[in-house]
Write an enzyme that holds these catalytic residues in place. Structure first.
Site, PDB file in Angstrom:
ATOM      1  N   ARG A  57     -19.875   6.116 -12.971  1.00  0.00           N
ATOM      2  CA  ARG A  57     -18.779   5.972 -12.010  1.00  0.00           C
ATOM      3  C   ARG A  57     -18.952   6.899 -10.813  1.00  0.00           C
ATOM      4  O   ARG A  57     -18.453   6.621  -9.710  1.00  0.00           O
ATOM      5  CB  ARG A  57     -17.436   6.251 -12.713  1.00  0.00           C
ATOM      6  CG  ARG A  57     -16.241   6.285 -11.771  1.00  0.00           C
ATOM      7  CD  ARG A  57     -14.919   6.322 -12.526  1.00  0.00           C
ATOM      8  NE  ARG A  57     -14.866   7.356 -13.527  1.00  0.00           N
ATOM      9  CZ  ARG A  57     -14.635   8.648 -13.291  1.00  0.00           C
ATOM     10  NH1 ARG A  57     -14.478   9.075 -12.038  1.00  0.00           N
ATOM     11  NH2 ARG A  57     -14.573   9.523 -14.277  1.00  0.00           N
ATOM     12  N   TYR A 110      -5.457  -3.600  11.483  1.00  0.00           N
ATOM     13  CA  TYR A 110      -5.722  -4.626  10.477  1.00  0.00           C
ATOM     14  C   TYR A 110      -4.472  -4.785   9.600  1.00  0.00           C
ATOM     15  O   TYR A 110      -3.944  -3.801   9.085  1.00  0.00           O
ATOM     16  CB  TYR A 110      -6.927  -4.163   9.670  1.00  0.00           C
ATOM     17  CG  TYR A 110      -7.388  -4.981   8.506  1.00  0.00           C
ATOM     18  CD1 TYR A 110      -7.680  -6.333   8.635  1.00  0.00           C
ATOM     19  CD2 TYR A 110      -7.607  -4.367   7.277  1.00  0.00           C
ATOM     20  CE1 TYR A 110      -8.164  -7.063   7.549  1.00  0.00           C
ATOM     21  CE2 TYR A 110      -8.087  -5.080   6.191  1.00  0.00           C
ATOM     22  CZ  TYR A 110      -8.355  -6.429   6.331  1.00  0.00           C
ATOM     23  OH  TYR A 110      -8.829  -7.141   5.256  1.00  0.00           O
ATOM     24  N   ASP A 182     -11.250   3.106  12.112  1.00  0.00           N
ATOM     25  CA  ASP A 182     -11.862   1.913  11.528  1.00  0.00           C
ATOM     26  C   ASP A 182     -12.888   1.415  12.537  1.00  0.00           C
ATOM     27  O   ASP A 182     -12.542   0.889  13.593  1.00  0.00           O
ATOM     28  CB  ASP A 182     -10.794   0.852  11.254  1.00  0.00           C
ATOM     29  CG  ASP A 182     -11.356  -0.373  10.540  1.00  0.00           C
ATOM     30  OD1 ASP A 182     -12.559  -0.661  10.704  1.00  0.00           O
ATOM     31  OD2 ASP A 182     -10.590  -1.061   9.851  1.00  0.00           O
ATOM     32  N   LYS A 207     -18.396  -6.665   5.912  1.00  0.00           N
ATOM     33  CA  LYS A 207     -18.667  -7.433   7.127  1.00  0.00           C
ATOM     34  C   LYS A 207     -20.140  -7.327   7.533  1.00  0.00           C
ATOM     35  O   LYS A 207     -20.995  -7.911   6.902  1.00  0.00           O
ATOM     36  CB  LYS A 207     -17.760  -6.939   8.243  1.00  0.00           C
ATOM     37  CG  LYS A 207     -16.354  -7.509   8.333  1.00  0.00           C
ATOM     38  CD  LYS A 207     -15.487  -7.457   7.137  1.00  0.00           C
ATOM     39  CE  LYS A 207     -14.067  -7.889   7.428  1.00  0.00           C
ATOM     40  NZ  LYS A 207     -13.166  -7.600   6.304  1.00  0.00           N
TER      41      LYS A 207
END
Length: 391
Positions: A57, A110, A182, A207
């Site tokens: 993890r 966003y 962002d 993206k």
């Protein structure tokens, strides 16, 4: 090859960042490491817990390779990967904000980020103010004694306002606040977040970094001063990414430069063509000289991506549906940044609070993929014919 050598150009860094072939028997790409348990050689090593990898993890060689590559490209201190862009934003907010703190968020943010602010952070006692994305240095008038973070997104989601990040950063830092950006639209290739004053740069790596519409990833890159809070919260939240997704991110990163060059060239050419269409009232693309944000874009950015918007002249909902439903190459779907072209209608008027969205008619967001430009024009031209026929 030394990291961050000043002589290395961006495309060279894209090809080599995060790679150590000698570590993996000479193989060019790091292998996919699947695993949870990592063994320690001795009881003393287990007690010290200081070896490079201790538990799945907390990272694997595949994950770490992509994190190191993104950090190098961003120019930040270090990067942590998350399962999505939204989770990267959420983790950053939780790392930097506590009950009673004040957060400033661009009104062009966003929409899922807005929902997290309104539905999670507000419930946890964080005060949130949305600001005009064009505030620039004027944001100083909104900063309070308890303002801890200013969140920016440039260009803005859907409506593509270009923010004056250096001016916002100067005001924020004078007040002891942190700037989180962002940077998904431009990627580290076209906008250098830290060089322009940001303290944290976030990528929805789903993206352009992945680039093939086949994996979900987020990335948080922070300055050295902010890094301990990011790293600690990332671990406390138990965030980790799948090994295949990390590998797909690495694969996509290597071709980011050539893909973005194609996205940019086609999008700018298509935007110019759309300006001439009688059905279009306005094209919103910062790289066009006619765009209101062009001056700041030209000053601060080194390129543009494939995402922009248009506003149609007045048309009925049925006419727009007829236009969209018959498109062949432009698919209707969320996300962007892949090889495929996409188009969706949008109307932000219902959820903007600091600014008012005013449009001549329906608005459409386009992502221009890697298809031939003439074919994309033909697809839209047929769509416009359906729009006119059904108006």
């Amino acid at each position: 090859m030394s990291k961050r050598s000043p002589g290395q150009k961006p495309h060279t860094r894209l090809a080599h960042a995060g790679r150590e072939p000698q570590r993996f028997h000479g193989f060019v790409n790091p292998p996919i490491y699947r695993g949870s348990t990592i063994l320690f050689p001795t009881a003393a090593a287990l007690e010290a817990n200081e070896q490079e990898f201790t538990y799945g993890r907390l990272g694997t060689p595949t994950v770490r390779a992509l994190e190191e590559a993104i950090a190098e490209l961003e120019g930040g201190h270090a990067t942590r990967l998350t399962p999505s862009g939204l989770s990267a934003i959420a983790a950053t907010f939780l790392a930097l904000l506590s009950a009673g703190d004040h957060l400033l968020v661009t009104d062009a943010v966003y929409r899922p980020t807005r929902r997290f602010c309104d539905q999670v952070l507000a419930r946890l006692g964080v005060e949130i103010t949305y600001y005009d994305p064009l505030a620039g240095a004027g944001i100083k008038d909104l900063i309070k004694p308890n303002t801890k973070v200013i969140f920016a997104e440039s260009p803005g989601s859907q409506t593509f306002e270009v923010q004056d990040i250096p001016a916002i950063a100067e005001a924020a830092h004078a007040a002891g606040a942190v700037v989180v950006l962002d940077n998904t639209w431009a990627t580290p290739l076209f906008f250098k977040s830290f060089a322009h004053g940001a303290d944290v740069s976030i990528q929805a790596a789903t993206k352009y970094i992945v680039g093939h519409a086949d994996a979900m990833l987020g990335a948080i890159t922070a300055s050295e001063a902010i890094w301990p809070a990011i790293a600690r919260t990332h671990e406390e939240l138990g965030l980790c990414v799948g090994p295949e997704d990390a590998y797909l991110g690495l694969r996509g990163l290597r071709s980011l430069g050539v893909r973005l060059a194609r996205h940019q060239a086609s999008a700018v050419a298509l935007a110019e063509w759309l300006k001439s269409r009688p059905e279009v009232a306005r094209v919103i693309h910062p790289a066009l000289p006619s765009d209101s944000g062009h001056a700041i874009w030209k000053r601060d950015f080194t390129g543009s991506s494939g995402l922009f918007a248009i506003v149609l002249k007045p048309a009925s909902k049925d006419a727009v549906a007829a236009m969209l439903d018959g498109l062949d190459l432009f698919g209707m779907g969320y996300s962007w940044g892949g090889f495929e072209s996409l188009i969706i209608p949008f109307d932000p008027s219902a959820y903007r609070t600091a600014t008012e969205w005013q449009a001549e008619g329906p608005a459409l967001r386009l992502h221009v993929g890697l298809e031939d430009l003439d074919d994309l024009k033909a697809d839209l031209e047929a769509g416009f014919a359906r729009l006119t026929t059904n108006s």
